[in-house]
Motif scaffolding. Structure first.
Motif, PDB file in Angstrom:
ATOM      1  N   SER A  38      -9.622  -2.244   4.298  1.00 42.15           N
ATOM      2  CA  SER A  38      -9.280  -0.835   4.356  1.00 42.15           C
ATOM      3  C   SER A  38      -8.568  -0.448   5.649  1.00 42.15           C
ATOM      4  O   SER A  38      -7.627   0.327   5.629  1.00 42.15           O
ATOM      5  CB  SER A  38     -10.542   0.005   4.180  1.00 42.15           C
ATOM      6  OG  SER A  38     -10.213   1.354   4.092  1.00 42.15           O
ATOM      7  N   LEU A  45      -0.307   2.146   4.495  1.00 43.00           N
ATOM      8  CA  LEU A  45      -0.176   3.335   3.646  1.00 43.00           C
ATOM      9  C   LEU A  45       0.324   4.536   4.436  1.00 43.00           C
ATOM     10  O   LEU A  45       1.174   5.295   3.954  1.00 43.00           O
ATOM     11  CB  LEU A  45      -1.523   3.673   2.998  1.00 43.00           C
ATOM     12  CG  LEU A  45      -1.887   2.882   1.761  1.00 43.00           C
ATOM     13  CD1 LEU A  45      -3.340   3.123   1.386  1.00 43.00           C
ATOM     14  CD2 LEU A  45      -0.975   3.236   0.605  1.00 43.00           C
ATOM     15  N   LEU A  57      -2.767   9.140   3.694  1.00 42.22           N
ATOM     16  CA  LEU A  57      -3.961   9.133   2.845  1.00 42.22           C
ATOM     17  C   LEU A  57      -5.187   8.836   3.692  1.00 42.22           C
ATOM     18  O   LEU A  57      -5.098   8.129   4.696  1.00 42.22           O
ATOM     19  CB  LEU A  57      -3.840   8.054   1.766  1.00 42.22           C
ATOM     20  CG  LEU A  57      -2.659   8.183   0.800  1.00 42.22           C
ATOM     21  CD1 LEU A  57      -2.583   6.957  -0.100  1.00 42.22           C
ATOM     22  CD2 LEU A  57      -2.785   9.444  -0.022  1.00 42.22           C
ATOM     23  N   GLU A 105      -4.106   3.013  -9.936  1.00 36.97           N
ATOM     24  CA  GLU A 105      -4.574   1.738  -9.387  1.00 36.97           C
ATOM     25  C   GLU A 105      -3.426   0.743  -9.323  1.00 36.97           C
ATOM     26  O   GLU A 105      -2.654   0.616 -10.267  1.00 36.97           O
ATOM     27  CB  GLU A 105      -5.682   1.194 -10.286  1.00 36.97           C
ATOM     28  CG  GLU A 105      -6.245  -0.132  -9.858  1.00 36.97           C
ATOM     29  CD  GLU A 105      -7.397  -0.554 -10.739  1.00 36.97           C
ATOM     30  OE1 GLU A 105      -7.156  -0.858 -11.935  1.00 36.97           O
ATOM     31  OE2 GLU A 105      -8.551  -0.566 -10.240  1.00 36.97           O
ATOM     32  N   MET A 131       1.869   4.867  -4.937  1.00 36.52           N
ATOM     33  CA  MET A 131       1.616   5.064  -3.502  1.00 36.52           C
ATOM     34  C   MET A 131       2.321   6.300  -2.949  1.00 36.52           C
ATOM     35  O   MET A 131       1.876   6.878  -1.962  1.00 36.52           O
ATOM     36  CB  MET A 131       2.018   3.820  -2.713  1.00 36.52           C
ATOM     37  CG  MET A 131       1.111   2.632  -3.010  1.00 36.52           C
ATOM     38  SD  MET A 131       1.376   1.203  -1.939  1.00 36.52           S
ATOM     39  CE  MET A 131       3.080   0.801  -2.232  1.00 36.52           C
ATOM     40  N   PHE A 136      -1.914  12.548  -4.515  1.00 40.87           N
ATOM     41  CA  PHE A 136      -2.999  11.759  -3.943  1.00 40.87           C
ATOM     42  C   PHE A 136      -3.180  12.038  -2.458  1.00 40.87           C
ATOM     43  O   PHE A 136      -2.222  12.133  -1.709  1.00 40.87           O
ATOM     44  CB  PHE A 136      -2.772  10.276  -4.180  1.00 40.87           C
ATOM     45  CG  PHE A 136      -2.675   9.909  -5.637  1.00 40.87           C
ATOM     46  CD1 PHE A 136      -3.507  10.510  -6.580  1.00 40.87           C
ATOM     47  CD2 PHE A 136      -1.760   8.987  -6.079  1.00 40.87           C
ATOM     48  CE1 PHE A 136      -3.434  10.186  -7.921  1.00 40.87           C
ATOM     49  CE2 PHE A 136      -1.668   8.652  -7.415  1.00 40.87           C
ATOM     50  CZ  PHE A 136      -2.510   9.252  -8.340  1.00 40.87           C
ATOM     51  N   TYR A 139      -7.634   7.117  -0.711  1.00 43.33           N
ATOM     52  CA  TYR A 139      -7.461   5.769  -1.266  1.00 43.33           C
ATOM     53  C   TYR A 139      -8.701   4.929  -1.010  1.00 43.33           C
ATOM     54  O   TYR A 139      -9.535   5.227  -0.161  1.00 43.33           O
ATOM     55  CB  TYR A 139      -6.242   5.079  -0.641  1.00 43.33           C
ATOM     56  CG  TYR A 139      -6.525   4.519   0.733  1.00 43.33           C
ATOM     57  CD1 TYR A 139      -6.883   3.180   0.896  1.00 43.33           C
ATOM     58  CD2 TYR A 139      -6.503   5.338   1.856  1.00 43.33           C
ATOM     59  CE1 TYR A 139      -7.185   2.674   2.151  1.00 43.33           C
ATOM     60  CE2 TYR A 139      -6.801   4.840   3.106  1.00 43.33           C
ATOM     61  CZ  TYR A 139      -7.142   3.506   3.247  1.00 43.33           C
ATOM     62  OH  TYR A 139      -7.460   3.015   4.486  1.00 43.33           O
ATOM     63  N   LEU A 155      -6.095  -1.498  -5.174  1.00 37.53           N
ATOM     64  CA  LEU A 155      -5.888  -0.258  -4.438  1.00 37.53           C
ATOM     65  C   LEU A 155      -6.069   0.873  -5.434  1.00 37.53           C
ATOM     66  O   LEU A 155      -5.400   0.907  -6.459  1.00 37.53           O
ATOM     67  CB  LEU A 155      -4.475  -0.200  -3.844  1.00 37.53           C
ATOM     68  CG  LEU A 155      -4.015   1.144  -3.264  1.00 37.53           C
ATOM     69  CD1 LEU A 155      -4.814   1.474  -2.008  1.00 37.53           C
ATOM     70  CD2 LEU A 155      -2.527   1.110  -2.958  1.00 37.53           C
ATOM     71  N   LEU A 157      -6.036   5.002  -5.822  1.00 40.34           N
ATOM     72  CA  LEU A 157      -5.548   6.238  -5.202  1.00 40.34           C
ATOM     73  C   LEU A 157      -6.084   7.427  -5.983  1.00 40.34           C
ATOM     74  O   LEU A 157      -6.158   7.384  -7.215  1.00 40.34           O
ATOM     75  CB  LEU A 157      -4.021   6.254  -5.216  1.00 40.34           C
ATOM     76  CG  LEU A 157      -3.375   5.033  -4.558  1.00 40.34           C
ATOM     77  CD1 LEU A 157      -2.048   4.705  -5.179  1.00 40.34           C
ATOM     78  CD2 LEU A 157      -3.255   5.259  -3.084  1.00 40.34           C
TER      79      LEU A 157
END
Length: 159
Positions: A38, A45, A57, A105, A131, A136, A139, A155, A157
């Motif tokens: 993460s 990200l 995010l 995803e 992304m 969003f 995440y 991943l 979101l």
């Protein structure tokens, strides 16, 4: 209390449970099974989103748990997909993890750096769209390795 010795040993279920425990206790830290990622994911990200005029995010434990479930399942099955062998599709997994509203995803597999992973997703129209979706704000990212050393990524979101 009875002692039932006829129950089958299920190493895949144990692997997934251990992976989920690692994520719950150590968000952003790779556990022994390779679950986590993460912290480095947030850096990529954030860069991707801000380069495209979008806010960064924030990590979310519910989304990370859902990502860990999927990465763990894919590793235990040695198969990359969005469904789990527990007959759960993406929408069911989101609902069971308390994720409401829009969600998406991205999944991948392979021995690659986090940088290469995000570059690969940016080079794919559907993954890129996920992304860069302005809906969003959060995440969850997780990875898990199978018994052969192959890495599986998920991943998730959401809002």
């Amino acid at each position: 209390m009875t002692n039932d010795t006829t129950r089958p040993y299920r190493p895949a279920a144990i692997f997934v449970l251990l992976g989920l425990l690692a994520v719950a206790g150590c968000q952003g830290v790779k556990g022994g099974a390779g679950v986590g990622a993460s912290a480095s994911g947030e850096m990529y990200l954030t860069s991707i989103r801000t380069d495209h005029g979008l806010p960064p995010l924030s990590p979310d434990r519910r989304l990370e748990k859902a990502a860990a479930q999927q990465a763990g399942y894919m590793a235990s099955a040695s198969s990359m997909n969005h469904r789990t062998g527990w007959r759960k599709d993406f929408a069911t997994r989101m609902k069971e993890n308390g994720v409401e509203g829009a969600a998406a995803e991205n999944v991948a597999h392979g021995a690659m750096s986090t940088e290469k992973l995000f570059q690969m997703w940016m080079d794919s129209q559907g993954h890129r769209r996920n992304m860069l979706d302005p809906r969003f704000a959060h995440y969850g990212l997780a990875s898990a390795e199978d018994g052969q050393g192959r890495k599986y990524w998920a991943l998730v979101l959401g809002r």
